[in-house]
Design a protein around this motif. Structure first.
Motif, PDB file in Angstrom:
ATOM      1  N   ALA A 121      -1.913  -6.474   4.282  1.00 43.95           N
ATOM      2  CA  ALA A 121      -0.759  -5.592   4.079  1.00 43.95           C
ATOM      3  C   ALA A 121      -0.782  -4.993   2.679  1.00 43.95           C
ATOM      4  CB  ALA A 121       0.531  -6.373   4.306  1.00 43.95           C
ATOM      5  N   GLN A 122      -1.181  -5.786   1.693  1.00 40.02           N
ATOM      6  CA  GLN A 122      -1.238  -5.256   0.323  1.00 40.02           C
ATOM      7  C   GLN A 122      -2.300  -4.181   0.197  1.00 40.02           C
ATOM      8  OE1 GLN A 122      -0.971  -8.326  -2.878  1.00 40.02           O
ATOM      9  NE2 GLN A 122      -0.744  -9.742  -1.172  1.00 40.02           N
TER      10      GLN A 122
ATOM     11  N   PRO B 155      -4.337  -7.105  -4.791  1.00 43.84           N
ATOM     12  CA  PRO B 155      -4.909  -6.176  -3.817  1.00 43.84           C
ATOM     13  C   PRO B 155      -4.140  -4.857  -3.832  1.00 43.84           C
ATOM     14  CG  PRO B 155      -4.513  -8.340  -2.827  1.00 43.84           C
ATOM     15  CD  PRO B 155      -3.854  -8.345  -4.167  1.00 43.84           C
ATOM     16  N   GLY B 156      -4.819  -3.768  -3.574  1.00 40.50           N
ATOM     17  CA  GLY B 156      -4.148  -2.472  -3.600  1.00 40.50           C
ATOM     18  C   GLY B 156      -4.725  -1.530  -2.558  1.00 40.50           C
ATOM     19  N   ALA B 157      -4.088  -0.371  -2.419  1.00 43.05           N
ATOM     20  CA  ALA B 157      -4.454   0.553  -1.346  1.00 43.05           C
ATOM     21  C   ALA B 157      -5.790   1.248  -1.594  1.00 43.05           C
ATOM     22  CB  ALA B 157      -3.350   1.584  -1.156  1.00 43.05           C
TER      23      ALA B 157
ATOM     24  N   PRO C 230       9.453  -9.844  11.238  1.00 42.32           N
ATOM     25  CA  PRO C 230       9.222  -9.783  12.688  1.00 42.32           C
ATOM     26  C   PRO C 230       8.396 -10.954  13.225  1.00 42.32           C
ATOM     27  CG  PRO C 230       8.164  -7.923  11.569  1.00 42.32           C
ATOM     28  CD  PRO C 230       8.930  -8.652  10.534  1.00 42.32           C
TER      29      PRO C 230
ATOM     30  N   ARG D  25      -5.613   4.349   5.219  1.00 46.52           N
ATOM     31  CA  ARG D  25      -5.161   4.638   3.853  1.00 46.52           C
ATOM     32  C   ARG D  25      -6.264   5.310   3.024  1.00 46.52           C
ATOM     33  NH1 ARG D  25      -0.348   2.812   1.533  1.00 46.52           N
ATOM     34  NH2 ARG D  25      -0.934   4.326  -0.029  1.00 46.52           N
TER      35      ARG D  25
ATOM     36  N   TRP E   6       8.809  -6.086  -0.712  1.00 46.44           N
ATOM     37  CA  TRP E   6       9.918  -5.838   0.209  1.00 46.44           C
ATOM     38  C   TRP E   6       9.410  -5.382   1.567  1.00 46.44           C
ATOM     39  CZ3 TRP E   6      14.564  -6.546   1.873  1.00 46.44           C
ATOM     40  CH2 TRP E   6      15.175  -5.609   2.694  1.00 46.44           C
ATOM     41  N   GLN E   7       8.441  -4.455   1.547  1.00 45.60           N
ATOM     42  CA  GLN E   7       7.903  -3.957   2.818  1.00 45.60           C
ATOM     43  C   GLN E   7       7.185  -5.051   3.589  1.00 45.60           C
ATOM     44  OE1 GLN E   7       5.610  -0.737   1.166  1.00 45.60           O
ATOM     45  NE2 GLN E   7       6.960   0.813   2.025  1.00 45.60           N
TER      46      GLN E   7
ATOM     47  N   GLY F 197      10.031   1.035   5.435  1.00 42.54           N
ATOM     48  CA  GLY F 197       8.688   0.763   5.924  1.00 42.54           C
ATOM     49  C   GLY F 197       8.505   1.281   7.335  1.00 42.54           C
TER      50      GLY F 197
ATOM     51  N   HIS G 206       2.066  -8.894  15.774  1.00 45.61           N
ATOM     52  CA  HIS G 206       3.349  -8.476  16.348  1.00 45.61           C
ATOM     53  C   HIS G 206       3.443  -6.969  16.535  1.00 45.61           C
ATOM     54  CE1 HIS G 206       3.720  -8.037  12.047  1.00 45.61           C
ATOM     55  NE2 HIS G 206       4.769  -7.274  12.211  1.00 45.61           N
TER      56      HIS G 206
ATOM     57  N   ILE H  44       0.890   1.621  10.406  1.00 45.34           N
ATOM     58  CA  ILE H  44       1.721   0.913   9.427  1.00 45.34           C
ATOM     59  C   ILE H  44       1.308   1.236   7.992  1.00 45.34           C
ATOM     60  CG2 ILE H  44       0.424  -1.256   9.340  1.00 45.34           C
ATOM     61  CD1 ILE H  44       3.185  -2.678   9.354  1.00 45.34           C
TER      62      ILE H  44
ATOM     63  N   ARG I 124       9.433   3.819   1.571  1.00 46.58           N
ATOM     64  CA  ARG I 124       9.410   2.683   0.646  1.00 46.58           C
ATOM     65  C   ARG I 124      10.466   1.649   0.988  1.00 46.58           C
ATOM     66  NH1 ARG I 124       8.663   4.128  -5.464  1.00 46.58           N
ATOM     67  NH2 ARG I 124       8.656   1.868  -5.422  1.00 46.58           N
TER      68      ARG I 124
ATOM     69  N   PHE J  14      -2.195  -7.209  12.608  1.00 38.80           N
ATOM     70  CA  PHE J  14      -0.879  -7.841  12.751  1.00 38.80           C
ATOM     71  C   PHE J  14      -0.599  -8.141  14.216  1.00 38.80           C
ATOM     72  CE2 PHE J  14      -0.526  -5.069   8.947  1.00 38.80           C
ATOM     73  CZ  PHE J  14      -0.511  -6.104   8.026  1.00 38.80           C
TER      74      PHE J  14
ATOM     75  N   LEU K 269       9.801  -7.208   5.154  1.00 35.37           N
ATOM     76  CA  LEU K 269      10.529  -6.538   6.233  1.00 35.37           C
ATOM     77  C   LEU K 269       9.665  -6.277   7.461  1.00 35.37           C
ATOM     78  CD1 LEU K 269      13.416  -5.337   6.517  1.00 35.37           C
ATOM     79  CD2 LEU K 269      12.397  -3.114   6.027  1.00 35.37           C
ATOM     80  N   ARG K 270       8.403  -5.872   7.229  1.00 28.05           N
ATOM     81  CA  ARG K 270       7.612  -5.422   8.368  1.00 28.05           C
ATOM     82  C   ARG K 270       6.532  -6.404   8.815  1.00 28.05           C
ATOM     83  NH1 ARG K 270       6.468  -0.110  10.231  1.00 28.05           N
ATOM     84  NH2 ARG K 270       6.245  -1.498  11.998  1.00 28.05           N
ATOM     85  N   VAL K 271       6.189  -7.354   7.965  1.00 32.19           N
ATOM     86  CA  VAL K 271       5.158  -8.316   8.352  1.00 32.19           C
ATOM     87  C   VAL K 271       5.765  -9.703   8.585  1.00 32.19           C
ATOM     88  CG1 VAL K 271       2.980  -9.407   7.694  1.00 32.19           C
ATOM     89  CG2 VAL K 271       3.408  -7.025   7.073  1.00 32.19           C
TER      90      VAL K 271
ATOM     91  N   PHE L  33       3.963   2.347   5.192  1.00 32.99           N
ATOM     92  CA  PHE L  33       4.128   1.705   3.881  1.00 32.99           C
ATOM     93  C   PHE L  33       4.091   2.761   2.786  1.00 32.99           C
ATOM     94  CE2 PHE L  33       2.116  -2.452   5.538  1.00 32.99           C
ATOM     95  CZ  PHE L  33       3.361  -2.994   5.791  1.00 32.99           C
TER      96      PHE L  33
ATOM     97  N   GLY M  23      -1.143  -0.954   0.969  1.00 36.68           N
ATOM     98  CA  GLY M  23      -0.191  -0.373   0.025  1.00 36.68           C
ATOM     99  C   GLY M  23       1.224  -0.908   0.122  1.00 36.68           C
ATOM    100  N   ALA M  24       1.438  -2.014   0.839  1.00 37.63           N
ATOM    101  CA  ALA M  24       2.802  -2.499   1.045  1.00 37.63           C
ATOM    102  C   ALA M  24       3.344  -3.194  -0.206  1.00 37.63           C
ATOM    103  CB  ALA M  24       2.843  -3.475   2.218  1.00 37.63           C
TER     104      ALA M  24
END
Lengths: 272, 283
Positions: free
Chosen positions: A171-172, B71-73, A188, B157, A179-180, B107, B87, B96, B104, B85, A183-185, B100, A175-176
């Motif tokens: 997720a990181q 880690p970054g985009a 749920p 991304r 908070w994201q 999401g 779910h 997703i 902000r 994921f 909320l999203r990972v 993201f 770009g999450a």
């Protein structure tokens, strides 16, 4: 064929599951019959007819003094306390469980205090709650909340930590933000697991409710049982206990169905 | 340019030296395969590049700037397991990343932005051979399809660097060959530097433009604790006595990524042939 390879089919499954229930009812009937043959006024093991009469009296005839159908007003009063309390503790557990499980800062801040507080026997707090909050509904709700929340928080935090770190890293890399991710990972993925945890807390919640009602109340299922205990009214107590059991069972069943309907991905993910 | 430079990087856990004096420059658009025995530090190397771990000493530069220890985009990743994921449906898994980026607080994208993200995700899913599976959950996909999905998700991304941690290790040989074609195509068509950890030497040489071997030069148990793996030639490794890079091959004949914008028809045809193997519904 080896015993461990024998799987009952549908009919057999039903018959086998019904067997212990039938045995329990049968044993009761025999015991009750023997005691009643000896003394028709015996109160300890009333006959089914006597219980049915008592049930009619409690559930289908209005109480001469208040005009209420006692069993239904008791049920309403108990359930509203129980559900309010469970809703509060579920919400608190979700928020703090995710915080503690996801954020190391929150974990070191709240983890130890939650671990210690969850060791306090909730019933020992009941006198304090009655003193501070009075004898009304507040103290009873507070007891259930205290009794169930801490365990739920710890359970949630552990389950958040069980999320594979790969998913959080992934997720990181998408770009999450924190908070994201929450909320999203995390959220749920926690909701269906929260349902599992709440199902396990239904039993303790009833325990605390009935204990609180037994001590100070003017209605409720637990209140009624302890009230009629003075007259050895087993013909009321036993139907009430069966009714409480049925309610708890239905709550459990409802949550299980909700989990299956609302989170169709969960069954597959659990086995994977 | 997103060249990657490891400048005298050491990694230690307490007394335990995992990597020792790693000095390496990875050119932009190369496809580097990291090989070596278990516990030689190749995964630690990847994790430092990912930002999951910080070097104990030395520094890592990407495009001339020091790497953030997070880690970054700009760096996409595909792991061997748990890369998607559970779910979210296939389509949601790809979208997703965009959600993201643009939403902000929630999401989640709505309206026209959502439709644009959806179209984009469908194009990507088509490119990795997952068209028609959009509404499935990952648990209903085969291992190979899950890895294809993980690739599509990472590419959404548009990272400059793609890190692969034994991504195809758990796949059947046939499916692995198909997905090799896909990853080659992806590397060819995007401005990507790929760093891949693998156990499979033939995979390393087939895909990589450069193969780097990690090794621990000293193997006596009492020394293992103290000396890590290093990068470099045998002699240097012995004098330094840590786990290091002991071999660094330029793969021959020299492979280079084709210039961007020119995708060759041959690769695409291969891909179409290949995807059918990897579909449980077809078998």
């Amino acid at each position: 064929m080896r015993l461990l390879n024998i799987k009952p089919d549908r009919t057999w499954s039903f018959a086998l599951a019904a067997l212990p229930f039938a045995a329990l009812i049968g044993a009761y009937l025999i015991g009750s019959g023997m005691r009643l043959a000896e003394n028709p006024n015996d109160k300890l093991l009333p006959s089914f007819n006597a219980m049915l009469d008592a049930f009619r009296h409690m559930a289908l005839t209005p109480d001469p003094r208040s005009g209420n159908y006692l069993m239904w007003s008791d049920t309403l009063s108990s359930l509203s306390l129980l559900l309010t309390a469970l809703a509060i503790s579920t919400f608190i557990a979700l928020v703090f469980g995710i915080l503690i499980g996801l954020l190391p800062i929150a974990g070191t801040t709240f983890g130890p205090v939650v671990a210690v507080a969850s060791m306090v026997p909730p019933l020992a707090l009941l006198p304090i709650l009655f003193i501070v909050l009075g004898l009304g509904d507040g103290a009873k709700i507070a007891l259930i909340v205290i009794g169930t929340t801490l365990k739920l928080i710890r359970d949630m935090a552990l389950r958040v930590k069980d999320i594979p770190s790969e998913l959080l890293i992934k997720a990181q890399t998408l770009g999450a933000s924190t908070w994201q991710i929450a909320l999203r990972v995390v959220l749920p993925q926690m909701l269906p697991r929260l349902i599992d945890s709440v199902r396990l807390e239904i039993g303790p919640a009833w325990l605390f409710l009935i204990a609180a009602e037994a001590i100070a109340a003017d209605s409720g299922l637990g209140y009624r049982i302890f009230l009629v205990r003075r007259y050895l009214a087993m013909d009321v107590i036993i139907p009430y206990v069966i009714w409480i059991t049925l309610l708890a069972f239905l709550m459990d069943l409802g949550l299980r169905l909700l989990q299956r309907k609302a989170f169709p991905w969960f069954a597959g993910a659990r086995t994977a | 340019m997103t060249g990657i430079v490891f400048d005298k990087v050491w990694k230690e856990y307490g007394d335990h030296v995992v990597l020792e004096r790693i000095d390496i420059t990875i050119a932009p658009r190369s496809f580097v395969a990291l090989v070596g025995p278990s516990g030689c530090g190749k995964t630690t190397f990847l994790r430092m590049l990912l930002g999951e771990e910080a070097p104990t000493r030395g520094q890592i530069l990407v495009g001339g700037a020091p790497l953030k220890v997070e880690p970054g985009a700009d760096r996409g990743v595909v792991f061997q397991r748990y890369s998607v994921f559970p779910h979210l449906t296939v389509l949601q898994n790809v979208m997703i990343g965009r959600e993201f980026e643009h939403s902000r607080f929630l999401g989640k994208l709505l309206g026209a932005k959502r439709r644009a993200a959806e179209t984009e995700a469908r194009t990507l899913l088509d490119a990795v051979g997952l068209a028609g599976h959009e509404t499935k959950y990952p648990a209903a996909l085969s291992g190979g399809m899950q890895q294809r999905l993980a690739l599509a998700q990472a590419l959404n991304r548009k990272p400059k660097i793609l890190l692969l941690d034994e991504p195809f290790g758990a796949l059947d040989p046939g499916i692995r060959a198909d997905i090799h074609v896909l990853i080659r195509k992806i590397w060819n068509e995007n401005d990507l530097t790929v760093v891949m950890v693998t156990h499979d030497l033939s995979e390393a040489f087939r895909l990589g433009t450069r193969v780097i071997a990690f090794e621990r030069p000293r193997n006596r148990p009492e020394e293992l604790e103290r000396y890590g793996a290093t990068l470099g030639d045998d002699l240097a490794a012995q004098t330094q006595a840590g786990a290091s890079i002991t071999r660094d091959f330029e793969v021959w004949p020299k492979k280079i990524a084709s210039p961007l914008g020119e995708s060759d028809a041959g690769t695409q045809l291969d891909l179409k042939l290949a995807t059918s193997n990897d579909n449980p519904a077809a078998s």
